[in-house]
Design a protein around this motif. Structure first.
Motif, PDB file in Angstrom:
ATOM      1  N   TRP A  53       0.901  -1.138  -0.296  1.00 37.36           N
ATOM      2  CA  TRP A  53       0.079  -0.195   0.087  1.00 37.36           C
ATOM      3  C   TRP A  53       0.871   1.498  -0.155  1.00 37.36           C
ATOM      4  CZ3 TRP A  53      -4.228  -0.384  -2.452  1.00 37.36           C
ATOM      5  CH2 TRP A  53      -5.437  -1.576  -1.715  1.00 37.36           C
ATOM      6  N   LEU A  54       1.732   1.859   0.453  1.00 34.18           N
ATOM      7  CA  LEU A  54       2.604   2.035   0.670  1.00 34.18           C
ATOM      8  C   LEU A  54       3.516   2.372  -1.256  1.00 34.18           C
ATOM      9  CD1 LEU A  54       5.346   1.536   3.510  1.00 34.18           C
ATOM     10  CD2 LEU A  54       3.541   3.450   3.362  1.00 34.18           C
ATOM     11  N   GLU A  55       3.250   1.196  -1.614  1.00 35.10           N
ATOM     12  CA  GLU A  55       3.689   1.735  -3.722  1.00 35.10           C
ATOM     13  C   GLU A  55       2.710   2.326  -4.297  1.00 35.10           C
ATOM     14  OE1 GLU A  55       6.239   2.382  -6.540  1.00 35.10           O
ATOM     15  OE2 GLU A  55       6.706   2.177  -4.240  1.00 35.10           O
ATOM     16  N   GLN A  56       1.772   1.600  -3.670  1.00 40.07           N
ATOM     17  CA  GLN A  56       0.173   1.733  -4.598  1.00 40.07           C
ATOM     18  C   GLN A  56      -0.367   3.389  -3.896  1.00 40.07           C
ATOM     19  OE1 GLN A  56      -1.655   0.150  -6.250  1.00 40.07           O
ATOM     20  NE2 GLN A  56      -0.265  -1.050  -6.657  1.00 40.07           N
ATOM     21  N   TRP A  57      -0.097   4.299  -3.335  1.00 41.46           N
ATOM     22  CA  TRP A  57       0.017   4.931  -2.675  1.00 41.46           C
ATOM     23  C   TRP A  57       0.920   6.169  -3.696  1.00 41.46           C
ATOM     24  CZ3 TRP A  57      -1.339   5.009   3.029  1.00 41.46           C
ATOM     25  CH2 TRP A  57      -2.885   4.544   3.507  1.00 41.46           C
ATOM     26  N   ARG A  58       2.386   5.523  -2.728  1.00 42.51           N
ATOM     27  CA  ARG A  58       3.699   6.640  -3.861  1.00 42.51           C
ATOM     28  C   ARG A  58       3.479   6.382  -5.237  1.00 42.51           C
ATOM     29  NH1 ARG A  58       7.680   4.142  -1.725  1.00 42.51           N
ATOM     30  NH2 ARG A  58       7.945   4.533  -0.029  1.00 42.51           N
ATOM     31  N   GLN A  59       2.591   5.265  -6.114  1.00 42.12           N
ATOM     32  CA  GLN A  59       2.105   5.436  -7.464  1.00 42.12           C
ATOM     33  C   GLN A  59       1.053   6.379  -7.957  1.00 42.12           C
ATOM     34  OE1 GLN A  59       1.930   1.512  -8.374  1.00 42.12           O
ATOM     35  NE2 GLN A  59       3.510   1.195  -8.349  1.00 42.12           N
ATOM     36  N   GLN A  60       0.005   6.286  -6.884  1.00 42.75           N
ATOM     37  CA  GLN A  60      -0.745   7.511  -7.000  1.00 42.75           C
ATOM     38  C   GLN A  60      -0.702   8.886  -6.700  1.00 42.75           C
ATOM     39  OE1 GLN A  60      -4.258   5.807  -4.830  1.00 42.75           O
ATOM     40  NE2 GLN A  60      -3.715   3.920  -5.561  1.00 42.75           N
ATOM     41  N   GLY A  61       0.581   8.823  -6.484  1.00 46.44           N
ATOM     42  CA  GLY A  61       0.582  10.605  -6.292  1.00 46.44           C
ATOM     43  C   GLY A  61       1.077  11.048  -4.492  1.00 46.44           C
ATOM     44  N   TRP A  62       0.500  10.529  -3.674  1.00 45.13           N
ATOM     45  CA  TRP A  62       0.443  10.391  -2.405  1.00 45.13           C
ATOM     46  C   TRP A  62       1.555   9.518  -1.295  1.00 45.13           C
ATOM     47  CZ3 TRP A  62      -2.248  13.292   0.978  1.00 45.13           C
ATOM     48  CH2 TRP A  62      -1.789  12.529   2.477  1.00 45.13           C
ATOM     49  N   GLU A  63       2.352  10.356  -0.789  1.00 42.83           N
ATOM     50  CA  GLU A  63       3.655  10.109   0.324  1.00 42.83           C
ATOM     51  C   GLU A  63       3.820  11.341   1.178  1.00 42.83           C
ATOM     52  OE1 GLU A  63       7.184   9.814  -2.405  1.00 42.83           O
ATOM     53  OE2 GLU A  63       7.720   8.101  -1.049  1.00 42.83           O
ATOM     54  N   ALA A  64       3.400  10.746   2.401  1.00 39.72           N
ATOM     55  CA  ALA A  64       3.041  12.102   3.429  1.00 39.72           C
ATOM     56  C   ALA A  64       4.380  11.975   4.126  1.00 39.72           C
ATOM     57  CB  ALA A  64       1.738  11.225   4.690  1.00 39.72           C
ATOM     58  N   ASP A  65       4.679  13.054   5.028  1.00 34.80           N
ATOM     59  CA  ASP A  65       5.596  13.357   5.803  1.00 34.80           C
ATOM     60  C   ASP A  65       5.922  12.519   7.011  1.00 34.80           C
ATOM     61  OD1 ASP A  65       6.549  15.127   4.290  1.00 34.80           O
ATOM     62  OD2 ASP A  65       5.581  16.424   5.063  1.00 34.80           O
ATOM     63  N   ASN A  66       4.963  12.027   7.540  1.00 33.09           N
ATOM     64  CA  ASN A  66       4.201  11.173   9.204  1.00 33.09           C
ATOM     65  C   ASN A  66       4.085  10.223   8.830  1.00 33.09           C
ATOM     66  OD1 ASN A  66       5.854  13.417  10.422  1.00 33.09           O
ATOM     67  ND2 ASN A  66       3.958  13.964   8.814  1.00 33.09           N
ATOM     68  N   VAL A  67       4.512   8.879   8.807  1.00 32.73           N
ATOM     69  CA  VAL A  67       3.776   7.598   8.603  1.00 32.73           C
ATOM     70  C   VAL A  67       3.545   6.966  10.002  1.00 32.73           C
ATOM     71  CG1 VAL A  67       3.635   5.513   7.650  1.00 32.73           C
ATOM     72  CG2 VAL A  67       5.085   7.296   6.520  1.00 32.73           C
ATOM     73  N   ILE A  68       2.077   6.786  10.284  1.00 33.29           N
ATOM     74  CA  ILE A  68       1.383   5.877  11.338  1.00 33.29           C
ATOM     75  C   ILE A  68       1.593   4.427  10.973  1.00 33.29           C
ATOM     76  CG2 ILE A  68      -0.010   5.277  12.886  1.00 33.29           C
ATOM     77  CD1 ILE A  68      -0.684   7.640  12.947  1.00 33.29           C
ATOM     78  N   VAL A  69       2.545   3.283  11.339  1.00 37.42           N
ATOM     79  CA  VAL A  69       1.989   1.901  11.313  1.00 37.42           C
ATOM     80  C   VAL A  69       1.620   0.822  12.289  1.00 37.42           C
ATOM     81  CG1 VAL A  69       3.397   0.163  10.563  1.00 37.42           C
ATOM     82  CG2 VAL A  69       3.411   2.118   9.611  1.00 37.42           C
ATOM     83  N   ASN A  70       0.824   0.986  12.131  1.00 32.70           N
ATOM     84  CA  ASN A  70       0.380   0.024  13.606  1.00 32.70           C
ATOM     85  C   ASN A  70      -0.089  -2.133  12.868  1.00 32.70           C
ATOM     86  OD1 ASN A  70      -2.508   0.840  16.032  1.00 32.70           O
ATOM     87  ND2 ASN A  70      -1.233  -2.084  15.513  1.00 32.70           N
ATOM     88  N   ILE A  71       1.123  -1.930  12.640  1.00 31.41           N
ATOM     89  CA  ILE A  71       1.441  -3.589  12.336  1.00 31.41           C
ATOM     90  C   ILE A  71       1.996  -4.055  13.048  1.00 31.41           C
ATOM     91  CG2 ILE A  71       1.941  -4.638  10.556  1.00 31.41           C
ATOM     92  CD1 ILE A  71      -0.729  -3.936   9.568  1.00 31.41           C
ATOM     93  N   GLY A  72       1.760  -5.657  13.226  1.00 33.14           N
ATOM     94  CA  GLY A  72       2.508  -6.404  14.078  1.00 33.14           C
ATOM     95  C   GLY A  72       2.151  -7.872  14.949  1.00 33.14           C
ATOM     96  N   ALA A  73       0.539  -7.875  15.076  1.00 34.87           N
ATOM     97  CA  ALA A  73       0.255  -8.976  16.008  1.00 34.87           C
ATOM     98  C   ALA A  73      -0.023 -10.148  14.776  1.00 34.87           C
ATOM     99  CB  ALA A  73      -1.288  -8.507  15.516  1.00 34.87           C
ATOM    100  N   ASN A  74       0.326  -9.772  13.547  1.00 36.63           N
ATOM    101  CA  ASN A  74       0.128 -11.350  12.367  1.00 36.63           C
ATOM    102  C   ASN A  74       1.755 -11.305  12.039  1.00 36.63           C
ATOM    103  OD1 ASN A  74      -2.640 -11.450  11.417  1.00 36.63           O
ATOM    104  ND2 ASN A  74      -2.484  -8.883  10.826  1.00 36.63           N
TER     105      ASN A  74
END
Length: 647
Positions: free
Chosen positions: A132-153
């Motif tokens: 999703w980071l790459e998909q958004w980047r290709q769509q022209g979206w790349e934020a200065d700040n990133v929240i990642v709530n991943i890990g349980a899986n």
């Protein structure tokens, strides 16, 4: 092309096809294997069901949630990606994007889905953060700040391996790329798999220790102590998700919020008198409404204070200690030459310039060095009380010194770096207490010193006094309270033996930091030392409204470069105020010398002021650093210059 292994990289485990299927099924729910028998909660309970018509368990997961808020905010853009643990933060309002937008973040793009993972392991691409980071980047979206709530899986793959966890986290960090900041909550797991969460969180802490652009949040402690409802120690019941979103937005702002340049430097007012030297005089109480007229002060009340009988001829400014006592609610006191006194204020702000900010029910004081107006007229000050409607307090004003025209007094010699003269913490028998003051030796040749006095670990509320050991002053230098470190800056006269004493009304630890010495001019070195040039008090920094060019908040560990005096100045005096820090905090102000000595201390959500006298960098600039996110205000009352530039 496969990603090349990083140095000393942990080798991913090889799982059988059956194991992969089982782990993937568990990952979709985001809970441990026991969830089927213990019952999931939150969105897992509402949106996932186990169906067994064919005798096989089928998992029905909620669809991913994507939220886009397009309005820009002063703090900047945010990308948010997470698994089913985050899903409820997008479903139950106010959502996490809502809470972030309220605090000044934007635009914001949020996506959370069941089974989402880092992308470090062999998963379907659409279930990975990196996809999703790459998909958004290709769509022209790349934020200065990133929240990642991943890990349980991901923990289902890494188990209890910290190295595996670290590599999976760094896989996402690499995908985010340089120049962006990442905030990543720690994870929790069902109790039988708690060791997996511990290993993952250790990986997060390792990354945070290595990188200045990576921040983590102690969600396990928050979950355990915050009153959240959860059946599986991983997901929350719907009622608890809005609370978690609020706390996430608060901590994210606390750790990543930063001031940005929003305007130009504030204007510096003209001098009210030529430069003068400091005269040590006998301290005296000028006002005490507790025992005399004009009585308790209310919002908008002003006391006109004539000084002609209290100060030497030719006085252009005075050193005062201003205190509030028995206030019924929070407010402020401003002091300025009559005719130039600061305007009032609303309940939502402190004065347009303030010497003292006080809480309700607690004695609070602060020093100031303030102009008295035209030296050819009778010196007179206006002491104004402000705050919300109905505020009422007693006001005490003590005179502690004066600035006089010419060289009959003492000149200031600021230090490049503050010097710690005393610290009683951890030293047996060193704490001052009634009838046993702390004796402090001043640098050789000093006739007075500018020191910052701090009190901490108080046994009860009280006050400090400071002065020559053989002539104890009758006025306070600092009021302190139990539970919160407090500080106050003072110019203290030194005794003939080269010492001064700090007395305490109650047992307390005291820290004494030297910022400048004062002494008479050496006839053989007539250009040495600095003279004080008074001005009508002026606000040169206020991060709440952009005064001084910085807003919307003073970030944790952020240094603001602020013009506080003309280019010819070598030091500045004024009131430094810390306003509603998000946690216990301190602010330092210095000549951009990387000082670690606090100039003002405050507990969470308090408003505290202190006099600051310190050297400035070239161009009359002051470096102001905060230990935690706060608002910071500085009101200049004058500057110090060499005699040739003090006219």
């Amino acid at each position: 092309m496969p990603r090349p292994p990083r140095a000393t990289e942990w080798v991913r485990p090889t799982l059988s096809f059956r194991s992969l299927v089982a782990v993937a099924a568990l990952a979709i729910t985001g809970v441990a294997v026991t969830a089927a028998t213990t019952g999931a909660s939150g969105d897992a309970a509402d949106d996932a069901a186990l169906v067994s018509e064919s005798g096989l368990a089928e998992i029905v997961s909620p669809p991913p949630i994507e939220i886009i808020l397009t309005n820009p905010g002063p703090f900047g853009s945010v990308s948010i990606l997470g698994d089913s643990v985050l899903h409820g933060a997008g479903r139950y309002g106010p959502t996490l994007p809502d809470r972030l937008a309220e605090r000044g973040w934007g635009p914001i793009r949020f996506r959370a889905g069941a089974g989402y993972s880092s992308g470090y392991f062999g998963r379907s691409p659409e279930l990975t953060t990196t996809y999703w980071l790459e998909q958004w980047r290709q769509q022209g979206w790349e934020a200065d700040n990133v929240i990642v709530n991943i890990g349980a899986n991901d923990t289902e793959f890494c188990g209890t391996s910290v190295e595996c966890s670290y590599q999976a986290i760094m896989h996402v960090v690499d995908a985010v790329g340089p120049g962006r900041r990442i905030w990543w909550p720690q994870v929790t797991k069902f109790f039988t798999n708690e060791a997996q969460a511990v290993a993952w969180n250790a990986g997060l802490e390792r990354v945070a220790a290595e990188r200045a652009d990576f921040f983590t949040w102690d969600w396990p402690t928050e979950l355990a102590t915050g009153g959240y409802e959860s059946n599986d120690n991983t997901h929350l019941r719907p009622v608890s998700y809005p609370k978690r979103s609020l706390r996430m937005a608060e901590d994210f702002t606390l750790q990543l919020g930063r001031a940005v340049r929003v305007g130009s430097d504030a204007a510096i007012g003209p001098p009210t008198a030529p430069g003068g030297s400091f005269a040590t005089i006998e301290s005296q109480r000028l006002i005490d409404t507790r025992t005399g007229s004009p009585g308790r002060q209310r919002n908008g009340s002003t006391i006109r204070l004539r000084l002609d009988d209290a100060v030497p001829p030719g006085t252009t400014a005075v050193a005062l200690y201003v205190a509030s006592a028995r206030a019924n609610r929070a407010g402020f006191v401003s002091v300025a030459p009559c005719g130039a006194a600061s305007s009032g204020s609303t309940a939502a702000s402190i004065a347009s310039t303030a010497v003292l900010t006080f809480p309700g029910g607690v004695a609070r004081g602060a020093s100031t060095l303030v102009a008295v107006g035209d030296p050819s007229t009778t010196p007179e000050l206006c002491v104004t009380t402000g705050g919300p409607s109905g505020v009422e307090t007693d006001v005490i004003v003590d005179l502690t010194g004066a600035i006089v025209e010419g060289d009959d007094g003492l000149r200031l010699f600021p230090l490049d770096q503050p010097q710690r003269l005393a610290d009683t913490r951890g030293v047996d028998g060193a704490r001052p207490r009634p009838a046993r003051p702390l004796v402090v030796r001043a640098p050789a040749g000093s006739q007075a010193v500018n020191v910052n006095l701090a009190a901490t670990n108080a046994s009860t509320d009280g006050f400090l006094q400071a002065g020559p050991c053989d002539a104890a002053p009758e006025v306070a230098a600092l009021n302190f309270t139990v539970g919160t470190p407090m500080s106050s800056s003072s110019i203290v006269e030194v005794g003939d033996d080269g010492t001064f004493c700090v007395a305490a009304s109650a047992a307390v630890d005291v820290i004494v930091d030297l910022t400048a010495t004062l002494r008479a001019v050496d006839p053989e070195r007539p250009d040495d030392g600095l003279l004080f040039v008074p001005i009508t008090p002026v606000r040169v920094l206020d991060t709440r409204n952009g005064t001084g060019g910085w807003a919307p908040i003073h970030g944790a560990s952020q240094t603001l470069d602020v013009r506080v005096a003309p280019g010819r100045a070598r030091a500045v005096s004024g009131t430094l105020t810390i306003v509603s820090p998000h946690r216990r905090a301190f602010v330092t102000g210095d000549s951009c010398s990387d000082s670690t000595v606090a100039s003002v201390n405050a507990g969470a959500w308090m408003v505290v002021s202190n006099l600051l006298t310190t050297g400035v960098a070239d161009g009359g600039r002051l470096c102001v650093e905060a230990s935690a996110a706060t608002h910071t205000v500085f009101d200049a009352t004058g500057w110090w210059s060499e005699p040739a530039n003090a006219g």
